[in-house]
Design an enzyme around this catalytic site. Structure first.
Site, PDB file in Angstrom:
ATOM      1  N   TYR A   1      10.385   6.486  -0.736  1.00 59.16           N
ATOM      2  CA  TYR A   1       9.492   6.488  -1.898  1.00 59.16           C
ATOM      3  C   TYR A   1      10.052   7.316  -3.056  1.00 59.16           C
ATOM      4  O   TYR A   1       9.285   7.795  -3.900  1.00 59.16           O
ATOM      5  CB  TYR A   1       8.105   6.983  -1.495  1.00 59.16           C
ATOM      6  CG  TYR A   1       7.305   5.961  -0.710  1.00 59.16           C
ATOM      7  CD1 TYR A   1       6.805   4.811  -1.329  1.00 59.16           C
ATOM      8  CD2 TYR A   1       7.039   6.133   0.645  1.00 59.16           C
ATOM      9  CE1 TYR A   1       6.075   3.863  -0.621  1.00 59.16           C
ATOM     10  CE2 TYR A   1       6.304   5.193   1.367  1.00 59.16           C
ATOM     11  CZ  TYR A   1       5.821   4.063   0.724  1.00 59.16           C
ATOM     12  OH  TYR A   1       5.091   3.128   1.423  1.00 59.16           O
TER      13      TYR A   1
ATOM     14  N   GLU B   1      15.249  -1.964   1.506  1.00 56.08           N
ATOM     15  CA  GLU B   1      14.265  -1.419   2.448  1.00 56.08           C
ATOM     16  C   GLU B   1      14.514  -1.954   3.863  1.00 56.08           C
ATOM     17  O   GLU B   1      14.372  -1.217   4.841  1.00 56.08           O
ATOM     18  CB  GLU B   1      12.857  -1.758   1.967  1.00 56.08           C
ATOM     19  CG  GLU B   1      12.503  -1.015   0.669  1.00 56.08           C
ATOM     20  CD  GLU B   1      11.212  -1.479   0.017  1.00 56.08           C
ATOM     21  OE1 GLU B   1      10.869  -0.933  -1.056  1.00 56.08           O
ATOM     22  OE2 GLU B   1      10.541  -2.391   0.550  1.00 56.08           O
TER      23      GLU B   1
ATOM     24  N   HIS C   1       2.623  -1.914   3.559  1.00 58.93           N
ATOM     25  CA  HIS C   1       3.602  -1.945   2.470  1.00 58.93           C
ATOM     26  C   HIS C   1       4.186  -3.343   2.349  1.00 58.93           C
ATOM     27  O   HIS C   1       4.382  -4.025   3.352  1.00 58.93           O
ATOM     28  CB  HIS C   1       4.750  -0.964   2.780  1.00 58.93           C
ATOM     29  CG  HIS C   1       5.935  -1.109   1.863  1.00 58.93           C
ATOM     30  ND1 HIS C   1       5.971  -0.534   0.614  1.00 58.93           N
ATOM     31  CD2 HIS C   1       7.102  -1.793   2.000  1.00 58.93           C
ATOM     32  CE1 HIS C   1       7.119  -0.851   0.025  1.00 58.93           C
ATOM     33  NE2 HIS C   1       7.824  -1.607   0.844  1.00 58.93           N
TER      34      HIS C   1
ATOM     35  N   LYS D   1       1.270   0.680   8.006  1.00 59.87           N
ATOM     36  CA  LYS D   1       1.264   2.125   7.783  1.00 59.87           C
ATOM     37  C   LYS D   1       0.500   2.858   8.893  1.00 59.87           C
ATOM     38  O   LYS D   1      -0.194   2.226   9.702  1.00 59.87           O
ATOM     39  CB  LYS D   1       0.685   2.401   6.388  1.00 59.87           C
ATOM     40  CG  LYS D   1       1.565   1.826   5.258  1.00 59.87           C
ATOM     41  CD  LYS D   1       1.013   2.208   3.882  1.00 59.87           C
ATOM     42  CE  LYS D   1       1.934   1.725   2.772  1.00 59.87           C
ATOM     43  NZ  LYS D   1       1.415   2.130   1.423  1.00 59.87           N
TER      44      LYS D   1
ATOM     45  N   ASN E   1      -3.533   2.743   2.557  1.00 59.13           N
ATOM     46  CA  ASN E   1      -3.827   1.348   2.224  1.00 59.13           C
ATOM     47  C   ASN E   1      -3.179   0.324   3.148  1.00 59.13           C
ATOM     48  O   ASN E   1      -2.860  -0.785   2.743  1.00 59.13           O
ATOM     49  CB  ASN E   1      -3.498   1.079   0.753  1.00 59.13           C
ATOM     50  CG  ASN E   1      -2.035   1.293   0.436  1.00 59.13           C
ATOM     51  OD1 ASN E   1      -1.265   1.652   1.311  1.00 59.13           O
ATOM     52  ND2 ASN E   1      -1.651   1.056  -0.802  1.00 59.13           N
TER      53      ASN E   1
HETATM   54  P1  IDP Z   1       2.366  -0.633  -3.626  1.00 61.38           P
HETATM   55  O1  IDP Z   1       2.422  -0.082  -2.210  1.00 61.38           O
HETATM   56  O2  IDP Z   1       1.209  -1.570  -3.823  1.00 61.38           O
HETATM   57  O3  IDP Z   1       3.681  -1.223  -4.081  1.00 61.38           O
HETATM   58  P2  IDP Z   1       3.005   1.664  -5.294  1.00 61.38           P
HETATM   59  O4  IDP Z   1       2.488   1.870  -6.672  1.00 61.38           O
HETATM   60  O5  IDP Z   1       4.443   1.291  -5.118  1.00 61.38           O
HETATM   61  O6  IDP Z   1       2.047   0.617  -4.587  1.00 61.38           O
HETATM   62  O7  IDP Z   1       2.696   3.018  -4.509  1.00 61.38           O
HETATM   63  C1  IDP Z   1       3.283   3.252  -3.227  1.00 61.38           C
HETATM   64  C2  IDP Z   1       2.221   3.831  -2.316  1.00 61.38           C
HETATM   65  O8  IDP Z   1       1.806   5.111  -2.817  1.00 61.38           O
HETATM   66  C3  IDP Z   1       0.909   3.020  -2.245  1.00 61.38           C
HETATM   67  O9  IDP Z   1       0.991   1.938  -1.358  1.00 61.38           O
HETATM   68  C4  IDP Z   1      -0.065   4.072  -1.782  1.00 61.38           C
HETATM   69  O10 IDP Z   1       0.076   4.346  -0.376  1.00 61.38           O
HETATM   70  C5  IDP Z   1       0.422   5.305  -2.559  1.00 61.38           C
HETATM   71  N1  IDP Z   1      -0.269   5.426  -3.848  1.00 61.38           N
HETATM   72  C6  IDP Z   1      -0.060   4.688  -4.969  1.00 61.38           C
HETATM   73  N2  IDP Z   1      -0.862   5.069  -5.975  1.00 61.38           N
HETATM   74  C7  IDP Z   1      -1.591   6.099  -5.487  1.00 61.38           C
HETATM   75  C8  IDP Z   1      -2.601   6.950  -6.060  1.00 61.38           C
HETATM   76  O11 IDP Z   1      -2.988   6.835  -7.234  1.00 61.38           O
HETATM   77  N3  IDP Z   1      -3.146   7.907  -5.236  1.00 61.38           N
HETATM   78  C9  IDP Z   1      -2.729   8.071  -3.938  1.00 61.38           C
HETATM   79  N4  IDP Z   1      -1.782   7.303  -3.363  1.00 61.38           N
HETATM   80  C10 IDP Z   1      -1.216   6.324  -4.124  1.00 61.38           C
HETATM   81 MG    MG Z   2       5.501  -0.365  -4.476  1.00 66.97          MG
END
Ligand code: IDP
Ligand code: MG
Length: 139
Positions: free
Chosen positions: A51, A128, A117, A11, A114
């Site tokens: 997304y 994807e 992905h 990312k 974070n």
């Molecule tokens: P993942 O990337 O671990 O699969 P997902 O729940 O699919 O997590 O969420 C996609 C992305 O959205 C996350 O990687 C993160 O960048 C962002 N995200 C998820 N939950 C939150 C939140 O509670 N606050 C802000 N950003 C979030």
């Molecule tokens: Mg996800």
């Protein structure tokens, strides 16, 4: 793309912090083969489409802003049990909860920024990967 493949994005925070090399080293040292890879930047419509499943979530605007804020590295990776093993390697979505030694534990700043992905299913890995690469860019 077969079920031993997964899709990843390093990312914008990982590219900005010059962590591409360290993260790719960890991925390949963990047994993943790089099938396809490029440095690219998502448009807003790309990020919204990628997304789409999260479009109703409160963090969606923040997620789109972040994912379009700079270049990413997109890649398709191959290994036995790729999807599940890669999710284990990257760790929990929230780096505060990510296990010691996982990529998010080592390189992520926050639940939104974070670092990386990883696809959550074989079906999504296929979709994807195809979102970013044509067949002739896969090796
Ligand atoms: P993942 O990337 O671990 O699969 P997902 O729940 O699919 O997590 O969420 C996609 C992305 O959205 C996350 O990687 C993160 O960048 C962002 N995200 C998820 N939950 C939150 C939140 O509670 N606050 C802000 N950003 C979030
Ligand atoms: Mg996800």
């Amino acid at each position: 793309m077969s079920s031993n493949r997964t899709f990843t994005m390093l990312k914008p925070d990982s590219v900005e912090k010059r962590n591409i090399g360290a993260i790719l080293e960890k991925i390949t040292a963990s047994g993943f083969r790089i099938v396809a890879m490029k440095l690219t930047q998502l448009t807003r419509s790309d990020a919204q489409a990628f997304y789409a499943i999260h479009s109703e979530r409160p963090f969606f605007p923040e997620l789109v802003d972040y994912m379009t804020s700079g270049p990413i590295v997109a890649a398709i990776l191959e290994k036995n049990n790729a999807v599940e093993d890669f999710r284990t390697l990257i760790g929990a979505t929230n780096p505060a909860e990510a296990a010691e030694g996982t990529i998010r534990n080592m390189y992520a700043d926050s639940i939104s920024q974070n670092a990386i992905h990883g696809s959550d299913s074989n079906e999504n890995a296929l979709l994807e990967g195809a979102f970013h690469f044509s067949e002739r860019e896969m090796f």
